[in-house]
Design a protein around this motif. Structure first.
Motif, PDB file in Angstrom:
ATOM      1  N   GLY A 195     -12.383   1.613  -4.442  1.00 34.42           N
ATOM      2  CA  GLY A 195     -11.095   1.459  -3.701  1.00 34.42           C
ATOM      3  C   GLY A 195     -11.107   0.062  -3.321  1.00 34.42           C
ATOM      4  O   GLY A 195     -10.113  -0.538  -2.644  1.00 34.42           O
ATOM      5  N   LYS A 196     -12.905  -0.600  -3.357  1.00 30.60           N
ATOM      6  CA  LYS A 196     -12.852  -2.120  -2.905  1.00 30.60           C
ATOM      7  C   LYS A 196     -12.123  -2.695  -3.167  1.00 30.60           C
ATOM      8  O   LYS A 196     -11.311  -3.843  -2.974  1.00 30.60           O
ATOM      9  CB  LYS A 196     -14.232  -2.382  -2.403  1.00 30.60           C
ATOM     10  CG  LYS A 196     -15.368  -1.099  -1.913  1.00 30.60           C
ATOM     11  CD  LYS A 196     -16.270  -1.455  -1.648  1.00 30.60           C
ATOM     12  CE  LYS A 196     -17.366  -2.391  -2.925  1.00 30.60           C
ATOM     13  NZ  LYS A 196     -16.741  -0.493  -3.804  1.00 30.60           N
ATOM     14  N   ALA A 206     -14.135   6.228   1.680  1.00 26.60           N
ATOM     15  CA  ALA A 206     -13.664   6.720   0.945  1.00 26.60           C
ATOM     16  C   ALA A 206     -14.054   8.117   0.391  1.00 26.60           C
ATOM     17  O   ALA A 206     -15.545   8.235   0.491  1.00 26.60           O
ATOM     18  CB  ALA A 206     -13.007   6.127  -0.160  1.00 26.60           C
ATOM     19  N   TYR A 253       0.483  -1.095  -0.135  1.00 23.21           N
ATOM     20  CA  TYR A 253       0.452  -0.233  -0.060  1.00 23.21           C
ATOM     21  C   TYR A 253       0.787   1.445   0.490  1.00 23.21           C
ATOM     22  O   TYR A 253      -0.002   2.174  -0.478  1.00 23.21           O
ATOM     23  CB  TYR A 253      -0.975  -0.427   1.176  1.00 23.21           C
ATOM     24  CG  TYR A 253      -2.149   1.181   1.115  1.00 23.21           C
ATOM     25  CD1 TYR A 253      -2.961   1.311   0.071  1.00 23.21           C
ATOM     26  CD2 TYR A 253      -2.081   1.778   2.209  1.00 23.21           C
ATOM     27  CE1 TYR A 253      -3.655   2.608   0.423  1.00 23.21           C
ATOM     28  CE2 TYR A 253      -3.042   2.956   1.697  1.00 23.21           C
ATOM     29  CZ  TYR A 253      -3.410   3.367   1.959  1.00 23.21           C
ATOM     30  OH  TYR A 253      -4.549   4.210   1.139  1.00 23.21           O
ATOM     31  N   LEU A 288     -15.856   1.175   3.933  1.00 21.38           N
ATOM     32  CA  LEU A 288     -14.978   1.899   3.464  1.00 21.38           C
ATOM     33  C   LEU A 288     -16.292   3.404   3.139  1.00 21.38           C
ATOM     34  O   LEU A 288     -16.011   3.395   2.034  1.00 21.38           O
ATOM     35  CB  LEU A 288     -14.475   1.519   1.794  1.00 21.38           C
ATOM     36  CG  LEU A 288     -13.254   1.695   1.602  1.00 21.38           C
ATOM     37  CD1 LEU A 288     -11.921   2.410   2.456  1.00 21.38           C
ATOM     38  CD2 LEU A 288     -12.967   0.691   0.420  1.00 21.38           C
ATOM     39  N   LEU A 313      -8.266  -2.140  -3.280  1.00 19.60           N
ATOM     40  CA  LEU A 313      -7.114  -3.199  -1.960  1.00 19.60           C
ATOM     41  C   LEU A 313      -7.620  -4.387  -1.646  1.00 19.60           C
ATOM     42  O   LEU A 313      -6.640  -4.826  -1.020  1.00 19.60           O
ATOM     43  CB  LEU A 313      -8.466  -2.828  -0.910  1.00 19.60           C
ATOM     44  CG  LEU A 313      -8.219  -0.700  -0.421  1.00 19.60           C
ATOM     45  CD1 LEU A 313      -9.114  -0.186   0.670  1.00 19.60           C
ATOM     46  CD2 LEU A 313      -6.488  -0.181  -0.445  1.00 19.60           C
ATOM     47  N   GLN A 334      -9.109   4.056   3.279  1.00 20.46           N
ATOM     48  CA  GLN A 334      -8.205   2.754   2.983  1.00 20.46           C
ATOM     49  C   GLN A 334      -7.702   2.078   3.823  1.00 20.46           C
ATOM     50  O   GLN A 334      -7.242   1.786   3.791  1.00 20.46           O
ATOM     51  CB  GLN A 334      -7.806   3.288   1.660  1.00 20.46           C
ATOM     52  CG  GLN A 334      -8.597   3.277   0.740  1.00 20.46           C
ATOM     53  CD  GLN A 334      -8.434   4.061  -0.665  1.00 20.46           C
ATOM     54  OE1 GLN A 334      -6.919   3.907  -0.904  1.00 20.46           O
ATOM     55  NE2 GLN A 334      -9.244   4.248  -2.055  1.00 20.46           N
TER      56      GLN A 334
END
Length: 378
Positions: free
Chosen positions: A83-84, A214, A17, A212, A87, A32
């Motif tokens: 961004g699921k 974000a 990451y 999440l 990730l 995130q």
């Protein structure tokens, strides 16, 4: 103690990451980062978990007994484009063992349905063929990552939930991404509330939900590729798509058929690496994930013309279009399309309008210059 030769690298996911942040591929985002912490801990548990003996594994599946308490699974919940999937992909890469698989949930369930209907499984006449399949899957997968988990109808939901429950019983670690809260799955279906809801509740007792939140949709606000989405579907659009077809295909357009089991699905205008289709040919007929997977496997470029604005009384077509775009997106297909409206106005109201937001977000990314410049797509 480590098993199966796996040696976890401390904070491996966190390191990946940080590399993505340093390279500029990602922007710093507190939500995130918190999700990365949860996935990192989950990966450590999956790595350290001892694989069960074969006889115990089969017994656990047959008795539907989940061998662990809460924490066997993670459910990454969030709005589209947060961004699921990214990730989950980093998490998958961080796992330092081979007994893992990352797959779109639609594709996985198609594999399950094909296996249930296979002559080999039918000839053995198992008391519970689905349990037998779960046992076989669990022998080779300690972790399964399902992208875009969703329940769309009762018939599919029963099989979907049973296989997940059986895999959890086998001790498989499962990560799912979704933009629908578990409590909202099939919430419009009254029958589901009595027949499906208890099974969802049972499964979620072993799965941790992580929201999440974000701050932005990372797929939007992109530099768009020329002619990727044309409004309206007029003569100029048709002429442009004819030129694009000729540039890609070395052969003249001809009819083709996709083989799906014992069935054939017609493609009226097929070329080398490119298919040109009408929306009605794909979504106004009895098509589904199997047909769309075959389409994406054969054609790296797909042109879809005359996409209408979908109203609530065209729910079945909207659902097929959701599945079509999911498959094309997952396979990195280069898409050209013409429509009466821009993506954000395709399905303004009706059942599953929330699920359609994911489709809109994906279409935004698929008409971007960065998507059309993907390597391996000519």
């Amino acid at each position: 103690m480590m098993h199966n030769g796996a040696t976890p690298t401390p904070d491996r996911l966190k390191a990946l990451y940080r590399e993505a942040l340093a390279s500029g591929r990602l922007e710093p985002d507190a939500a995130q980062a918190q999700c990365v912490d949860a996935l990192d801990a989950f990966g450590r548990d999956a790595t350290q978990q001892k694989s069960p003996a074969t006889t115990k594994l089969r017994s656990a599946i047959r008795r539907r007994v989940t061998r662990a308490g809460p924490g066997r699974g993670l459910y990454l919940l969030g709005e589209v484009g947060r961004g699921k999937t990214m990730l989950m992909d980093l998490f998958f890469e961080s796992l330092d063992f081979r007994q893992k698989r990352r797959v779109h949930f639609h594709e996985f369930m198609q594999e399950i349905l094909r296996a249930l209907n296979s002559p080999q499984l039918r000839q053995k006449r198992y008391d519970d063929p689905l349990a037998e399949l779960a046992w076989r899957i669990a022998q080779h997968n300690r972790v399964l990552c399902f992208d875009e988990f969703q329940l769309n109808d009762m018939s599919d939901a029963v099989v979907n939930l049973r296989i997940i429950n059986l895999l959890l019983a086998a001790g498989v670690h499962i990560v799912m991404t979704s933009n629908t809260h578990p409590d909202a799955l099939l919430h419009h279906n009254r029958q589901a509330q009595t027949t499906i809801r208890p099974l969802i509740t049972k499964i979620m007792a072993h799965i941790r939900v992580i929201t999440l939140e974000a701050r932005r949709d990372y797929r939007r606000a992109r530099d768009m590729a020329e002619n990727a989405w044309r409004v309206p579907p007029d003569a100029e659009s048709r002429e442009i798509f004819t030129r694009i077809f000729r540039e890609i295909s070395a052969s003249a357009p001809a009819q083709a058929h996709l083989q799906i089991g014992s069935r054939q699905f017609p493609i009226a205008c097929s070329g080398d690496g490119v298919a040109r289709c009408q929306f009605a040919e794909l979504c106004s007929v009895m098509s589904g994930t199997a047909e769309f997977l075959a389409l994406a496997a054969r054609y790296p470029v797909v042109i879809i013309e005359d996409i209408p604005q979908l109203s609530s009384d065209r729910y079945d077509e909207a659902l097929r279009f959701i599945r079509l775009i999911d498959v094309l997106y997952e396979n990195g297909t280069r898409l050209y399309a013409s429509s009466d409206v821009w993506p954000e106005n395709l399905y303004p109201a009706g059942e599953n309008v929330t699920a359609f937001q994911r489709t809109i977000s994906r279409l935004e990314e698929m008409r971007s210059r960065s998507w059309h410049d993907l390597p391996g797509i000519s």
